[in-house]
Design an enzyme around this catalytic site. Structure first.
Site, PDB file in Angstrom:
ATOM      1  N   ASP A 191      45.570  36.590  39.279  1.00  0.00           N
ATOM      2  CA  ASP A 191      46.360  37.483  38.965  1.00  0.00           C
ATOM      3  C   ASP A 191      47.072  37.494  37.717  1.00  0.00           C
ATOM      4  O   ASP A 191      48.597  37.449  37.273  1.00  0.00           O
ATOM      5  CB  ASP A 191      47.443  37.596  40.361  1.00  0.00           C
ATOM      6  CG  ASP A 191      47.138  37.517  41.543  1.00  0.00           C
ATOM      7  OD1 ASP A 191      45.968  37.700  41.702  1.00  0.00           O
ATOM      8  OD2 ASP A 191      47.437  37.942  42.076  1.00  0.00           O
ATOM      9  N   HIS A 237      43.017  39.523  42.712  1.00  0.00           N
ATOM     10  CA  HIS A 237      43.844  40.998  41.665  1.00  0.00           C
ATOM     11  C   HIS A 237      42.708  41.048  40.337  1.00  0.00           C
ATOM     12  O   HIS A 237      41.971  41.956  40.464  1.00  0.00           O
ATOM     13  CB  HIS A 237      44.784  41.096  40.604  1.00  0.00           C
ATOM     14  CG  HIS A 237      45.463  41.855  41.906  1.00  0.00           C
ATOM     15  ND1 HIS A 237      45.797  43.317  42.266  1.00  0.00           N
ATOM     16  CD2 HIS A 237      46.339  41.013  43.525  1.00  0.00           C
ATOM     17  CE1 HIS A 237      47.117  43.393  42.718  1.00  0.00           C
ATOM     18  NE2 HIS A 237      47.545  42.081  43.473  1.00  0.00           N
ATOM     19  N   HIS A 260      43.779  30.116  44.157  1.00  0.00           N
ATOM     20  CA  HIS A 260      44.110  31.667  44.215  1.00  0.00           C
ATOM     21  C   HIS A 260      45.017  31.654  45.653  1.00  0.00           C
ATOM     22  O   HIS A 260      46.252  31.620  45.912  1.00  0.00           O
ATOM     23  CB  HIS A 260      44.434  32.884  43.131  1.00  0.00           C
ATOM     24  CG  HIS A 260      45.065  33.882  43.858  1.00  0.00           C
ATOM     25  ND1 HIS A 260      46.260  33.974  42.824  1.00  0.00           N
ATOM     26  CD2 HIS A 260      45.066  35.113  44.376  1.00  0.00           C
ATOM     27  CE1 HIS A 260      46.842  34.772  43.247  1.00  0.00           C
ATOM     28  NE2 HIS A 260      45.932  35.686  44.025  1.00  0.00           N
TER      29      HIS A 260
END
Length: 389
Positions: free
Chosen positions: A93, A129, A228
């Protein structure tokens, strides 16, 4: 007498490198140590004396530099690598919610080169993201970020135009081919930025290819597994190398469909099962880690920890996303440090509340809040959470 004059057709590689360096500096203000793109790192790295983990950055360059300098990895003024042979992992991200996405990607890219030259390493993990943006989901992009991509597009097009002046160079691909010029439903003033963002970040785009595709989705360093969101049994069974290769192939444009293991709430980039709140299915976590040879802990980002970096399940689930970015919590910088080949863990923080005075008062409550992590507070406002393995 034979002329010694050279035309660009005699030196196409030099011309191309010069133009690329010109565009890089115009976009980011950075020159790289040499014309080098680091090779994708291996999925598994051996244990190291000093391992540092950094949470989600979300387009905030000043706060990212604060975290990197807090860890002793980067000089906050020059932005140069100072971590020596340390290995650092940024948990993903990097993009969205902030306005410094491209400059941050460029900085991390240069730091990877400098770290490698110093005998260390910097890994950046693919986050949800990054996946969203490669897939064209820009719902968390800011107006400042779209302006940054517009600026990138101007310089990148200038580079294309310069290369086309050299007859000895193969005509460069135009990344804007096939992208519409208008986007009904979005503000007209954002259309150019949206178009530039699509061109840069879509599969095979210049930014995604250079800065995101080389990144692992899962990495193992010694006895620490970095991801993540989180890992489940099916992810381990499928294979970390396979997941990394499939995601990389998609970002490079070699395969058309977003890979299964980065789609959905139980994917490796979206899972919150081991990072959301004090309760955790420790039995399930233990079962997953037991499938990974030598794994002691899973280090995750993705879910903001308002109390700071913490761990549960006897410190086997370590959560390091402190909501650092101004656009995503504006949290106080904290980084995780694992030393002694994985035998000791501690948290370094910029929080001035954690000074010597607080070691003597209220220590028991802080122990409780940190789910069993012990406190070691040293002078100068740096907190260390220390865990003996």
């Amino acid at each position: 007498m034979e002329s010694s004059d050279r035309t660009c057709s005699d030196l196409p590689g030099f011309v191309s490198s010069f133009v690329d360096a010109f565009v890089d500096f115009s976009v980011s203000g950075l020159f790289f140590p040499r014309n080098l793109n680091p090779s994708p790192p291996p999925t598994r790295l051996p244990a190291t004396d000093r391992l540092v983990a950094i949470g989600d950055l979300h387009g905030d360059l000043p706060k990212a530099l604060s975290a990197l300098s807090l860890a002793g990895l980067v000089d906050p003024v020059s932005g140069r690598w100072t971590g020596g042979s340390a290995v650092a992992v940024q948990i993903g991200d990097i993009v969205d919610r902030g306005g410094d996405e491209i400059r941050l990607l460029y900085l991390l890219h240069r730091l990877k080169i400098e770290a490698s030259n110093a005998g260390g390493a910097l890994l950046t993990i693919v986050g949800n993201h990054e996946v969203m943006n490669v897939a064209g989901d820009f719902r968390y992009a800011t107006a400042a970020a779209l302006d940054e991509f517009k600026n990138w597009a101007r310089w990148y097009r200038a580079g294309i135009a310069m290369k086309r002046l050299c007859l000895g160079l193969e005509p460069p691909k135009d990344p804007f081919d096939g992208i519409p010029k208008s986007f009904p439903g979005a503000k007209v003033e954002s259309w150019e930025g949206i178009r530039a963002r699509i061109a840069a970040l879509r599969p095979s785009g210049p930014i995604s290819t250079r800065f995101i595709a080389p990144n692992p989705t899962i990495a193992v360093v010694g006895d620490s597994v970095f991801v993540h969101g989180g890992l489940l049994h099916q992810h381990v069974r499928h294979g970390f190398e396979e997941i990394n290769d499939e995601v990389r192939s998609w970002i490079l444009g070699s395969t058309p469909k977003t890979p299964e293991y980065v789609r959905g709430q139980e994917s490796v980039v979206w899972l919150r099962k081991f990072s959301d709140g004090p309760e955790c299915d420790c039995g399930k976590l233990a079962g997953v880690l037991e499938m990974i040879p030598g794994a002691r802990r899973m280090v995750m980002g993705h879910t903001i920890q308002t109390e700071g970096i913490n761990a549960v399940c006897e410190d086997r689930a370590v959560r390091i996303d402190v909501g650092l970015s101004k656009g995503c919590g504006d949290g106080i910088p904290e980084v995780l440090e694992i030393i002694g080949g994985g035998k000791e863990m501690r948290v370094l923080t910029a929080n001035p509340a954690f000074d010597v005075r607080n070691k003597e008062e209220g220590e028991g409550e802080r122990r409780k809040e940190k789910a069993g992590l012990g406190w070691l507070v040293r002078e100068g406002g740096t907190k260390q959470v220390e865990v003996k393995a």
